[in-house]
Design an enzyme around this catalytic site. Sequence first.
Site, PDB file in Angstrom:
ATOM      1  CE  LYS A   1     -12.238   0.337   1.122  1.00  0.00           C
ATOM      2  NZ  LYS A   1     -11.641   1.248   2.085  1.00  0.00           N
TER       3      LYS A   1
ATOM      4  CG  HIS B   1       8.559 -29.595  -0.509  1.00  0.00           C
ATOM      5  ND1 HIS B   1       9.099 -30.842  -0.775  1.00  0.00           N
ATOM      6  CD2 HIS B   1       9.306 -29.080   0.507  1.00  0.00           C
ATOM      7  CE1 HIS B   1      10.102 -31.069   0.065  1.00  0.00           C
ATOM      8  NE2 HIS B   1      10.243 -30.019   0.844  1.00  0.00           N
TER       9      HIS B   1
ATOM     10  CD  GLU C   1      -3.229  -0.595   2.136  1.00  0.00           C
ATOM     11  OE1 GLU C   1      -2.946   0.085   3.136  1.00  0.00           O
ATOM     12  OE2 GLU C   1      -4.316  -1.161   1.998  1.00  0.00           O
TER      13      GLU C   1
HETATM   14  O1  PA5 Z   1      -3.634   0.882   5.927  1.00  0.00           O
HETATM   15  C1  PA5 Z   1      -4.810   1.169   5.860  1.00  0.00           C
HETATM   16  O2  PA5 Z   1      -5.200   2.336   6.002  1.00  0.00           O
HETATM   17  C2  PA5 Z   1      -5.878   0.114   5.615  1.00  0.00           C
HETATM   18  O3  PA5 Z   1      -5.378  -1.140   5.401  1.00  0.00           O
HETATM   19  C3  PA5 Z   1      -6.795   0.047   6.818  1.00  0.00           C
HETATM   20  O4  PA5 Z   1      -6.054  -0.334   7.939  1.00  0.00           O
HETATM   21  C4  PA5 Z   1      -7.941  -0.942   6.591  1.00  0.00           C
HETATM   22  O5  PA5 Z   1      -8.630  -0.636   5.428  1.00  0.00           O
HETATM   23  C5  PA5 Z   1      -8.903  -0.898   7.766  1.00  0.00           C
HETATM   24  O6  PA5 Z   1      -9.367   0.403   7.949  1.00  0.00           O
HETATM   25  P1  PA5 Z   1     -10.082   0.832   9.268  1.00  0.00           P
HETATM   26  O7  PA5 Z   1      -9.121   0.704  10.388  1.00  0.00           O
HETATM   27  O8  PA5 Z   1     -10.487   2.253   9.033  1.00  0.00           O
HETATM   28  O9  PA5 Z   1     -11.270  -0.078   9.434  1.00  0.00           O
END
Ligand code: PA5
Length: 409
Positions: A399, A283, A262
Amino acid sequence: MSYSQKIKDAHDLLHSKDYCYTDKRGWLDFPAQITDHDIKNIQNFSEIISKKCDILIITGIGGSYLGIRAALEFLKSCHYNYFNKPEVFFVGNNMSEGYINNILRICESKDICINIISKSGSTIECMMAFRIFRKFMEEKYGKSESRERIFCTTSTNNNNLHEICLSENYKVFDIPENIGGRYSILTNVGLVPLSILGIDIKKILQGAIKARQDFMNLDNICYKYAIIRNILCNKNKKIEIIAGFEPRLKYLFEWWKQLFGESEGKNKKGIFPSSLIYSTDLHSMGQFVQDGTPIFFETMLSFKKINQNFNIKLPYDNKNLDNLNYLAGKNIEYVNSQAFQATVYAHSHANTPVINIEIDEIDECNLGYLIYFFEKACAISAHLLKVDPFNQPGVESYKTKMFELLKNN
Ligand code: PA5
């Protein structure tokens, strides 16, 4: 431009007053800023909760899930539930009805507490699971007792989850606004549940504080890792495989994948992070790593010492029909370490660059150090690529479409 200059620029930018990217750099100093009083409060609360339940349900996804599971399995093993109380189950990290049905069934005859963790307080996987478990708890314990068993970790800027907490009077642990999900493991996100599960959070923070000091000078192992990754990326090694010879590393690798994926994967740039657990995956994927398209490099995570209080040696067998007597009397761990050395040899001789990150031993302090090491290496790597380490615009596209489908059908 030389790498020493590039690293200096990347470091100066990360520590500058005026930051040109999304300013979510709170994780840099948080481990040193959290007070003993805050830690004591978490520990006191943990003691109450751990006595109250057979099972702790943790509801969260991504950065609000992976780090907790990573730390737990790294420190205690993937068989934690067989040897410890409270047991732990994770929900809200997928939308499988079968999965949630199983956890509900497991909880029927047990006492449970729930920690919902969501910074935005609106993530669909997590909020749906929470609604289902709140109803389950209220039917099992009634509203008033449920309040003693449900607690939330979220940002307190009046998001949906925070509204629920205010209206239902659930205890709230805050997530700092200036720390993004994937960098949040060393905040209440990780500290509260890990403390309930019997982990010494103070030592984890001490490890992170040590790393913070070590990585303030420009000449450090964290920045070296970032430089090597960048050099390899420029040589068309676009996939990094993180690998290790311990199943307990599985979720640490999942956490690492989210962190780097990310943070770096944007503007058509970045190294694709992937992971393998050896010798299991030798394996299945060993052939490709040895001999397939040469687009990857390998980062091995190994240990100088595995501090375990058992000693499993291969027994001698009179008949020796399996021809294993040449290993009789040797520890399984010894064989594992030889497999590690052989793999590094074989892969590097097939021109796969191999980086080895060696950890002294498996404990809280080293885990805290390692988490900070990867977080800072990741931010610096993103700067070297000239991408924003702290946003994730790409995850919104699916989303938007999903909500369109859900609302219109
Ligand atoms: O790094 C990030 O921002 C995301 O992976 C969030 O942690 C994930 O989408 C969960 O979001 P939230 O904590 O708002 O539920």
